[in-house]
Design a protein around this motif. Structure first.
Motif, PDB file in Angstrom:
ATOM      1  N   ARG A 185     -65.261  99.678 141.224  1.00  0.00           N
ATOM      2  CA  ARG A 185     -66.335 100.190 142.076  1.00  0.00           C
ATOM      3  C   ARG A 185     -67.347  99.094 142.439  1.00  0.00           C
ATOM      4  O   ARG A 185     -67.921  99.097 143.518  1.00  0.00           O
ATOM      5  N   ARG A 186     -67.540  98.154 141.514  1.00  0.00           N
ATOM      6  CA  ARG A 186     -68.505  97.080 141.749  1.00  0.00           C
ATOM      7  C   ARG A 186     -67.782  95.762 142.016  1.00  0.00           C
ATOM      8  O   ARG A 186     -66.590  95.741 142.317  1.00  0.00           O
ATOM      9  N   GLY A 187     -68.500  94.655 141.899  1.00  0.00           N
ATOM     10  CA  GLY A 187     -67.935  93.366 142.269  1.00  0.00           C
ATOM     11  C   GLY A 187     -67.272  92.641 141.119  1.00  0.00           C
ATOM     12  O   GLY A 187     -67.256  93.106 139.972  1.00  0.00           O
ATOM     13  N   PRO A 188     -66.722  91.458 141.380  1.00  0.00           N
ATOM     14  CA  PRO A 188     -66.010  90.697 140.348  1.00  0.00           C
ATOM     15  C   PRO A 188     -66.887  90.294 139.169  1.00  0.00           C
ATOM     16  O   PRO A 188     -66.401  90.173 138.047  1.00  0.00           O
ATOM     17  N   ALA A 189     -68.175  90.098 139.392  1.00  0.00           N
ATOM     18  CA  ALA A 189     -69.062  89.692 138.296  1.00  0.00           C
ATOM     19  C   ALA A 189     -69.362  90.847 137.349  1.00  0.00           C
ATOM     20  O   ALA A 189     -69.915  90.626 136.269  1.00  0.00           O
ATOM     21  N   GLN A 190     -69.008  92.067 137.741  1.00  0.00           N
ATOM     22  CA  GLN A 190     -69.253  93.235 136.890  1.00  0.00           C
ATOM     23  C   GLN A 190     -67.988  93.750 136.214  1.00  0.00           C
ATOM     24  O   GLN A 190     -68.010  94.790 135.567  1.00  0.00           O
ATOM     25  N   ALA A 228     -75.722  83.648 132.936  1.00  0.00           N
ATOM     26  CA  ALA A 228     -76.057  84.093 131.584  1.00  0.00           C
ATOM     27  C   ALA A 228     -74.837  84.219 130.679  1.00  0.00           C
ATOM     28  O   ALA A 228     -74.974  84.241 129.460  1.00  0.00           O
ATOM     29  N   SER A 229     -73.644  84.286 131.260  1.00  0.00           N
ATOM     30  CA  SER A 229     -72.450  84.558 130.455  1.00  0.00           C
ATOM     31  C   SER A 229     -71.310  83.631 130.843  1.00  0.00           C
ATOM     32  O   SER A 229     -70.840  83.639 131.989  1.00  0.00           O
ATOM     33  N   LYS A 230     -70.849  82.849 129.875  1.00  0.00           N
ATOM     34  CA  LYS A 230     -69.690  81.974 130.106  1.00  0.00           C
ATOM     35  C   LYS A 230     -68.456  82.802 130.398  1.00  0.00           C
ATOM     36  O   LYS A 230     -67.607  82.408 131.212  1.00  0.00           O
ATOM     37  N   GLN A 231     -68.349  83.969 129.754  1.00  0.00           N
ATOM     38  CA  GLN A 231     -67.186  84.826 129.960  1.00  0.00           C
ATOM     39  C   GLN A 231     -67.134  85.333 131.400  1.00  0.00           C
ATOM     40  O   GLN A 231     -66.082  85.304 132.040  1.00  0.00           O
ATOM     41  N   VAL A 232     -68.264  85.791 131.922  1.00  0.00           N
ATOM     42  CA  VAL A 232     -68.314  86.260 133.309  1.00  0.00           C
ATOM     43  C   VAL A 232     -67.968  85.122 134.262  1.00  0.00           C
ATOM     44  O   VAL A 232     -67.228  85.302 135.238  1.00  0.00           O
ATOM     45  N   ASP A 233     -68.482  83.944 133.987  1.00  0.00           N
ATOM     46  CA  ASP A 233     -68.214  82.780 134.829  1.00  0.00           C
ATOM     47  C   ASP A 233     -66.716  82.455 134.848  1.00  0.00           C
ATOM     48  O   ASP A 233     -66.149  82.158 135.913  1.00  0.00           O
ATOM     49  N   MET A 234     -66.044  82.539 133.694  1.00  0.00           N
ATOM     50  CA  MET A 234     -64.613  82.261 133.625  1.00  0.00           C
ATOM     51  C   MET A 234     -63.816  83.295 134.416  1.00  0.00           C
ATOM     52  O   MET A 234     -62.850  82.952 135.115  1.00  0.00           O
ATOM     53  N   ILE A 235     -64.210  84.561 134.303  1.00  0.00           N
ATOM     54  CA  ILE A 235     -63.519  85.619 135.038  1.00  0.00           C
ATOM     55  C   ILE A 235     -63.628  85.381 136.539  1.00  0.00           C
ATOM     56  O   ILE A 235     -62.632  85.435 137.274  1.00  0.00           O
ATOM     57  N   VAL A 236     -64.837  85.105 137.012  1.00  0.00           N
ATOM     58  CA  VAL A 236     -65.063  84.914 138.444  1.00  0.00           C
ATOM     59  C   VAL A 236     -64.325  83.694 138.962  1.00  0.00           C
ATOM     60  O   VAL A 236     -63.723  83.728 140.053  1.00  0.00           O
ATOM     61  N   LYS A 237     -64.323  82.612 138.222  1.00  0.00           N
ATOM     62  CA  LYS A 237     -63.624  81.402 138.675  1.00  0.00           C
ATOM     63  C   LYS A 237     -62.125  81.657 138.797  1.00  0.00           C
ATOM     64  O   LYS A 237     -61.477  81.182 139.746  1.00  0.00           O
ATOM     65  N   THR A 238     -61.562  82.392 137.850  1.00  0.00           N
ATOM     66  CA  THR A 238     -60.135  82.721 137.924  1.00  0.00           C
ATOM     67  C   THR A 238     -59.847  83.556 139.169  1.00  0.00           C
ATOM     68  O   THR A 238     -58.892  83.292 139.911  1.00  0.00           O
ATOM     69  N   LEU A 239     -60.673  84.572 139.414  1.00  0.00           N
ATOM     70  CA  LEU A 239     -60.487  85.430 140.583  1.00  0.00           C
ATOM     71  C   LEU A 239     -60.650  84.645 141.884  1.00  0.00           C
ATOM     72  O   LEU A 239     -59.891  84.851 142.846  1.00  0.00           O
ATOM     73  N   GLN A 240     -61.620  83.735 141.922  1.00  0.00           N
ATOM     74  CA  GLN A 240     -61.825  82.924 143.127  1.00  0.00           C
ATOM     75  C   GLN A 240     -60.624  82.023 143.398  1.00  0.00           C
ATOM     76  O   GLN A 240     -60.198  81.872 144.548  1.00  0.00           O
ATOM     77  N   ASP A 241     -60.059  81.454 142.346  1.00  0.00           N
ATOM     78  CA  ASP A 241     -58.870  80.606 142.513  1.00  0.00           C
ATOM     79  C   ASP A 241     -57.704  81.410 143.079  1.00  0.00           C
ATOM     80  O   ASP A 241     -56.965  80.933 143.953  1.00  0.00           O
ATOM     81  N   TRP A 242     -57.542  82.621 142.594  1.00  0.00           N
ATOM     82  CA  TRP A 242     -56.449  83.466 143.071  1.00  0.00           C
ATOM     83  C   TRP A 242     -56.688  83.915 144.506  1.00  0.00           C
ATOM     84  O   TRP A 242     -55.742  84.106 145.275  1.00  0.00           O
ATOM     85  N   ALA A 243     -57.957  84.099 144.878  1.00  0.00           N
ATOM     86  CA  ALA A 243     -58.277  84.594 146.218  1.00  0.00           C
ATOM     87  C   ALA A 243     -57.946  83.569 147.305  1.00  0.00           C
ATOM     88  O   ALA A 243     -57.655  83.950 148.450  1.00  0.00           O
ATOM     89  N   ILE A 244     -58.011  82.276 146.976  1.00  0.00           N
ATOM     90  CA  ILE A 244     -57.804  81.246 148.006  1.00  0.00           C
ATOM     91  C   ILE A 244     -56.396  80.654 147.980  1.00  0.00           C
ATOM     92  O   ILE A 244     -56.037  79.894 148.873  1.00  0.00           O
ATOM     93  N   ARG A 245     -55.579  81.002 147.005  1.00  0.00           N
ATOM     94  CA  ARG A 245     -54.243  80.421 146.936  1.00  0.00           C
ATOM     95  C   ARG A 245     -53.294  81.149 147.903  1.00  0.00           C
ATOM     96  O   ARG A 245     -53.521  82.285 148.305  1.00  0.00           O
ATOM     97  N   ASP A 246     -52.200  80.487 148.242  1.00  0.00           N
ATOM     98  CA  ASP A 246     -51.191  81.091 149.093  1.00  0.00           C
ATOM     99  C   ASP A 246     -50.412  82.142 148.308  1.00  0.00           C
ATOM    100  O   ASP A 246     -50.115  81.961 147.121  1.00  0.00           O
ATOM    101  N   GLN A 247     -50.090  83.227 148.973  1.00  0.00           N
ATOM    102  CA  GLN A 247     -49.336  84.291 148.310  1.00  0.00           C
ATOM    103  C   GLN A 247     -47.887  83.876 148.135  1.00  0.00           C
ATOM    104  O   GLN A 247     -47.255  83.346 149.058  1.00  0.00           O
ATOM    105  N   GLY A 248     -47.334  84.102 146.951  1.00  0.00           N
ATOM    106  CA  GLY A 248     -45.958  83.750 146.658  1.00  0.00           C
ATOM    107  C   GLY A 248     -44.993  84.855 147.035  1.00  0.00           C
ATOM    108  O   GLY A 248     -45.335  85.805 147.748  1.00  0.00           O
ATOM    109  N   ASP A 249     -43.767  84.727 146.507  1.00  0.00           N
ATOM    110  CA  ASP A 249     -42.727  85.679 146.886  1.00  0.00           C
ATOM    111  C   ASP A 249     -42.138  86.407 145.681  1.00  0.00           C
ATOM    112  O   ASP A 249     -40.968  86.781 145.671  1.00  0.00           O
TER     113      ASP A 249
END
Length: 439
Positions: A185-190, A228-249
């Motif tokens: 319901r909310r964003g990636p940081a939540q 404020a949270s290293k864990q939140v930062d790690m989650i968001v960075k992973t999601l951002q990396d996946w969002a910009i990569r090319d979709q595989g098969d």
């Protein structure tokens, strides 16, 4: 009452105290370990490794396991008071929290807890599961939601190295699912899942994880959460990396959607045919509001993973809103907020189903500290001798299991897995568990 992590941690802390104590751990299942055995996804060997530490606790001579005993059916609170100075309830949470949504009761709409119980081989649930959908929606962005999504998306052969029973393998093998959609319901940081749980989604050679770039939005509240949270930062960075990569098969796809609030489960002839979500937007503080923009998703099954709920225990006060037993530092309180003498709680039934397994250690420490402070005020039991409760169970014809019996079942399950090169194959049927344990 309850021989899962919460109960075993409490027994461990109490046994290590200066008190002269013997401890009986009652468990409703014929086997111990609770959530580890019946609530953790089978492809999580790291988490299941916690069993090794719990095993060492149950090996101690002052701690006794009495399995296949159901509180409220086989014995009641007055029975326990006859044998023990104090009773600690650590029965956890195993039911699905309700979700007030139009269409949520349609055929094809499921609770995550029920599905978890099926794929974990719980003896009290059906042996089959209706895996007929090609496209599935999972509501929620916690660890359980990701577990459900991952098990649905993976091939059955990928799970064959785990302890899944044959009926679960057969069911997943026949599943036609190609797409699993996870909605938050909310964003990636939540998001409420952990970085490790998130990254595990991408480990399957058969599952393409898809994140949409338009969902990578952040407001001031989200940026503050990142800082404020290293864990939140790690989650968001992973999601951002996946969002910009090319979709595989890869042949199957697992979609992670944010800013989509479930509005209605769509049905036809009593069955799920879709899910309607409302697009949300940030309000500036990390919360969201609806935009009035709706989207219909072509799915044939919906799994709600919006939280677990504890069950009301007979004779014990219960807050049905929070799904917990009213307590003060683990001391159970009655309706007038007076302490119920000699009765305590720990784990999820004490604080609600939040946090990781290890967090129950803090619960247990607080509860045991309260119990030890109350020792001089506890009423002495009428029949404290260790054999008394065994005679009671035997007289009632209750086929209870023991720690020695678990050793037999443990060896039996490992022997079932050995010919297939697997660590074990879990026995599902309660009667078979009892037969092996009590042989």
């Amino acid at each position: 009452m309850g021989a899962g992590p919460a109960g075993i941690y409490a027994a461990d802390i109490l046994d290590k105290s200066d008190a002269d104590v013997t401890i009986d751990l009652f468990e409703r299942m014929p086997a111990p370990f609770g959530l580890i055995r019946y609530g953790v996804a089978p492809d999580h060997p790291r988490i299941k490794g916690i069993v090794t530490a719990l095993h060492k606790v149950l090996d101690r001579p002052n701690i006794r396991l009495l399995g296949n005993v159901d509180y409220g059916t086989d014995l009641k609170l007055d029975d326990l008071r006859e044998f023990y100075d104090a009773v600690i309830f650590s029965t956890g949470a195993s039911s699905d929290r309700a979700l007030d949504l139009p269409g949520i009761d349609l055929d094809g709409s499921h609770g995550a807890a029920d599905f978890v119980s099926w794929y974990d081989g719980h003896p009290d649930v059906p042996r089959t599961w209706p895996l007929t959908a090609t496209s599935v929606a999972v509501l929620g962005v916690g660890n359980v939601a990701l577990d459900v999504a991952r098990i649905l998306a993976k091939t059955a052969d990928e799970l064959l190295s785990t302890d899944i029973p044959q009926n679960v393998y057969d069911g997943l093998k026949a599943s036609p699912v190609t797409d699993v959609h996870v909605f938050g319901r909310r964003g990636p940081a939540q998001a409420k899942f952990t970085p490790l749980e998130l990254r595990e989604l991408d480990h399957s050679p058969n599952v393409e994880v898809i994140v949409h770039a338009e969902d990578m939005e952040f407001d001031e509240g989200s940026i503050a959460a990142l800082r404020a949270s290293k864990q939140v930062d790690m989650i968001v960075k992973t999601l951002q990396d996946w969002a910009i990569r090319d979709q595989g098969d890869r042949p199957k796809r697992l979609h992670l959607h944010f800013f989509h609030s479930p509005a209605e489960v769509l049905g036809e002839d009593g069955k799920v045919v879709g899910l309607r979500t409302e697009r949300t937007e940030y309000t500036g503080d990390g919360n969201v509001r609806g935009t009035g923009e709706f989207h219909d998703w072509d799915v044939q099954a919906v799994y709600r993973a919006v939280g677990y709920l504890s069950s009301h225990l007979p004779e014990i006060p219960f807050d049905h809103t929070s799904g917990t037993v009213p307590n003060q530092a683990g001391r159970v309180l009655d309706l007038d907020e007076n302490q119920l003498p000699g009765v305590y709680v720990t784990g999820w039934i004490k604080r609600g189903p939040i946090g990781l397994i290890g967090h129950t250690k803090g619960d247990a420490l607080e509860t045991i500290t309260s119990l030890l402070a109350d020792v001089d005020t506890l009423a002495a039991p009428a029949r404290p001798e260790p054999s008394a409760v065994l005679d009671f169970l035997a007289d009632r014809g209750i086929p209870f299991t023991t720690w020695e019996g678990w050793g037999k079942l443990d060896a039996h399950e490992k022997s079932l897995g050995e010919p297939q090169g697997r660590e074990r194959v879990k026995v599902v049927e309660r009667d078979e568990m009892l037969r092996v344990s009590r042989a």
